[in-house]
Design an enzyme around this catalytic site. Structure first.
Site, PDB file in Angstrom:
ATOM      1  N   LYS A  14      19.651 -31.156 -52.136  1.00  0.00           N
ATOM      2  CA  LYS A  14      18.243 -31.488 -51.983  1.00  0.00           C
ATOM      3  C   LYS A  14      17.713 -30.947 -50.658  1.00  0.00           C
ATOM      4  O   LYS A  14      16.647 -30.376 -50.607  1.00  0.00           O
ATOM      5  CB  LYS A  14      18.028 -33.011 -52.041  1.00  0.00           C
ATOM      6  CG  LYS A  14      18.634 -33.683 -53.270  1.00  0.00           C
ATOM      7  CD  LYS A  14      17.931 -33.325 -54.556  1.00  0.00           C
ATOM      8  CE  LYS A  14      18.734 -33.631 -55.809  1.00  0.00           C
ATOM      9  NZ  LYS A  14      19.112 -35.007 -56.015  1.00  0.00           N
ATOM     10  N   ASP A  27      22.408 -44.243 -50.447  1.00  0.00           N
ATOM     11  CA  ASP A  27      22.296 -42.928 -51.084  1.00  0.00           C
ATOM     12  C   ASP A  27      21.085 -42.244 -50.442  1.00  0.00           C
ATOM     13  O   ASP A  27      19.945 -42.602 -50.708  1.00  0.00           O
ATOM     14  CB  ASP A  27      22.085 -43.098 -52.594  1.00  0.00           C
ATOM     15  CG  ASP A  27      21.847 -41.760 -53.297  1.00  0.00           C
ATOM     16  OD1 ASP A  27      21.849 -40.706 -52.624  1.00  0.00           O
ATOM     17  OD2 ASP A  27      21.644 -41.779 -54.525  1.00  0.00           O
ATOM     18  N   TRP A  73      17.741 -43.435 -59.540  1.00  0.00           N
ATOM     19  CA  TRP A  73      19.075 -43.188 -58.972  1.00  0.00           C
ATOM     20  C   TRP A  73      19.753 -44.477 -58.583  1.00  0.00           C
ATOM     21  O   TRP A  73      20.956 -44.650 -58.806  1.00  0.00           O
ATOM     22  CB  TRP A  73      18.988 -42.220 -57.789  1.00  0.00           C
ATOM     23  CG  TRP A  73      18.626 -40.827 -58.223  1.00  0.00           C
ATOM     24  CD1 TRP A  73      17.492 -40.144 -57.909  1.00  0.00           C
ATOM     25  CD2 TRP A  73      19.382 -39.953 -59.080  1.00  0.00           C
ATOM     26  NE1 TRP A  73      17.512 -38.903 -58.509  1.00  0.00           N
ATOM     27  CE2 TRP A  73      18.656 -38.773 -59.230  1.00  0.00           C
ATOM     28  CE3 TRP A  73      20.609 -40.076 -59.745  1.00  0.00           C
ATOM     29  CZ2 TRP A  73      19.102 -37.695 -60.014  1.00  0.00           C
ATOM     30  CZ3 TRP A  73      21.066 -39.016 -60.523  1.00  0.00           C
ATOM     31  CH2 TRP A  73      20.312 -37.848 -60.649  1.00  0.00           C
TER      32      TRP A  73
END
Ligand SMILES: *Cc1c(COP(=O)(O)O)cnc(C)c1O
Length: 362
Positions: free
Chosen positions: A196, A172, A102
């Protein structure tokens, strides 16, 4: 199928059963409203109460200081990969610490917008750890430093925030947001796709310090502009009302049923420790991906001796009600995502299966 599985999906991930039940019960008719949350104006007093409670709950859970805005945006964490540099980069440069897939994506997106520098990249080591502070040098003039607190695919977590001096820190936090307490004042901007750990897909939570909101350039399209979003309290256009409603219920659950993030962290650590114990005591049959000090308590990743055995493991696990344990295609092996809402019983069932599978095949 009416029996709920043990769902180890990396995202969208498991939600608290009581939240799903409440949403189901009230779907046709929100108490006191006479209509579904799906059918009312986002500018009605009823929705206003929902979005305000979602924000208030987040502020309480994370102790968010007054001079930070809480935004509910769309486009997922992936749009934040672009919005962060579009709003904050200007003609300057940003530093990226890359500890997994990511972070790599965030960095690539920033390079499309302007100048970005990878100050550390764990790719050569196959993303098994985060760097020590002496392994990277932050440009003191960087507009911001970006890192990914928990790399969902590799299962690698920063044990503490990277040291960046006075440079604004951008994170993030998609896959470990609300999993433990954090000191928000160390950050300039935190973003997290909700699906998530905080709610359903469709809403992305952004926590941004007021001085950064003011940095947005004048020529940015409104929807991509943090200042516009903050000035309109996330209601510049129709927000994802249902997703925000579920985030409100999840944060209420964290406050009232769990009892806050200290308690949530204890439970999460207990669950993760159970799994890592099975891995560590397996004599190498199960091989954890991440280095022990950098292991995630949300996404546990491991390999088996052969791909054949991995396939068999996943098949037999599923037959026992243990689902979504396949690792991401880029890493292989297995991954158990044990987000806040995964009950301890689910992890116990997985641990028992892992021990038993090893006895038969080790
Ligand atoms: C899932 C995930 C993303 C991507 O989120 P989307 O909402 O699908 O864009 C980004 N970063 C991390 C750490 C993630 O876990």
């Amino acid at each position: 199928m009416t029996q709920r599985i043990w769902n180890f999906s990396a995202g969208p991930g498991v939600l608290p059963l009581s939240v799903l039940e409440e949403a189901q019960r009230d779907l046709l008719c929100l108490p006191g409203v006479g209509a579904s949350v799906l059918e009312i104006s986002h500018r009605s007093k009823h929705f206003d109460a929902i979005i305000q409670e979602a924000e208030a709950n987040l502020r309480r859970l994370l102790n968010i200081p007054e001079h930070y805005h809480v935004l509910f945006l769309q486009g997922g964490a992936s749009l934040q990969f672009a919005m962060v540099p579009m709003n904050l980069l200007g003609d300057g440069s940003a530093d990226y610490i890359i500890t997994g897939s990511w972070g790599q994506k965030a960095y690539k997106e920033a390079q499309l917008v302007g100048k970005a520098r990878a100050v550390w990249n764990g790719k050569e080591e196959n993303f098994v750890r985060t760097p020590r502070p002496d392994e990277y040098a932050i440009d003191p003039n960087a507009r911001y430093v970006h890192f990914t607190s928990n790399e969902t695919i590799q299962g690698v977590v920063f044990p503490a925030e990277p040291r960046v001096g006075e440079v604004p820190l951008v994170c993030d936090m998609s896959s470990n947001f609300l999993s433990c307490p954090i000191d928000v004042s160390k950050y300039a901007l935190i973003y997290a796709g909700a699906q998530k750990n905080a709610g359903p897909a469709g809403v992305t939570i952004v926590i941004i310090r007021d001085d950064l909101v003011q940095r947005a350039p004048e020529n940015l399209p409104a929807m991509l502009n943090y200042r516009v979003q903050a000035e309109n309290k996330s209601l510049y256009n129709t927000p994802p009302v249902f997703a925000i409603y579920i985030v409100m219920l999840v944060t209420r659950w964290l406050l009232n049923t769990i009892g806050g993030l200290e308690r949530m962290e204890q439970i999460n650590r207990q669950k993760a420790q159970m799994l890592y114990e099975v891995i560590d005591q397996s004599g190498g049959f199960y091989r954890g991906h991440a280095h022990p000090e950098h292991r995630s308590i949300m996404n546990v990743t491991w390999r088996l001796p052969t791909e054949e055995l991995e396939k068999q493991f996943l098949q037999e696990a599923q037959a026992q009600g243990l689902h979504e344990l396949k690792g991401h295609r880029s890493v292989g092996g297995c991954r158990a995502s044990i987000y806040n809402a995964m009950p301890i019983e689910g992890v116990q069932a997985l641990c028992a299966f892992m021990r038993e599978f090893m006895r038969r095949n080790g």
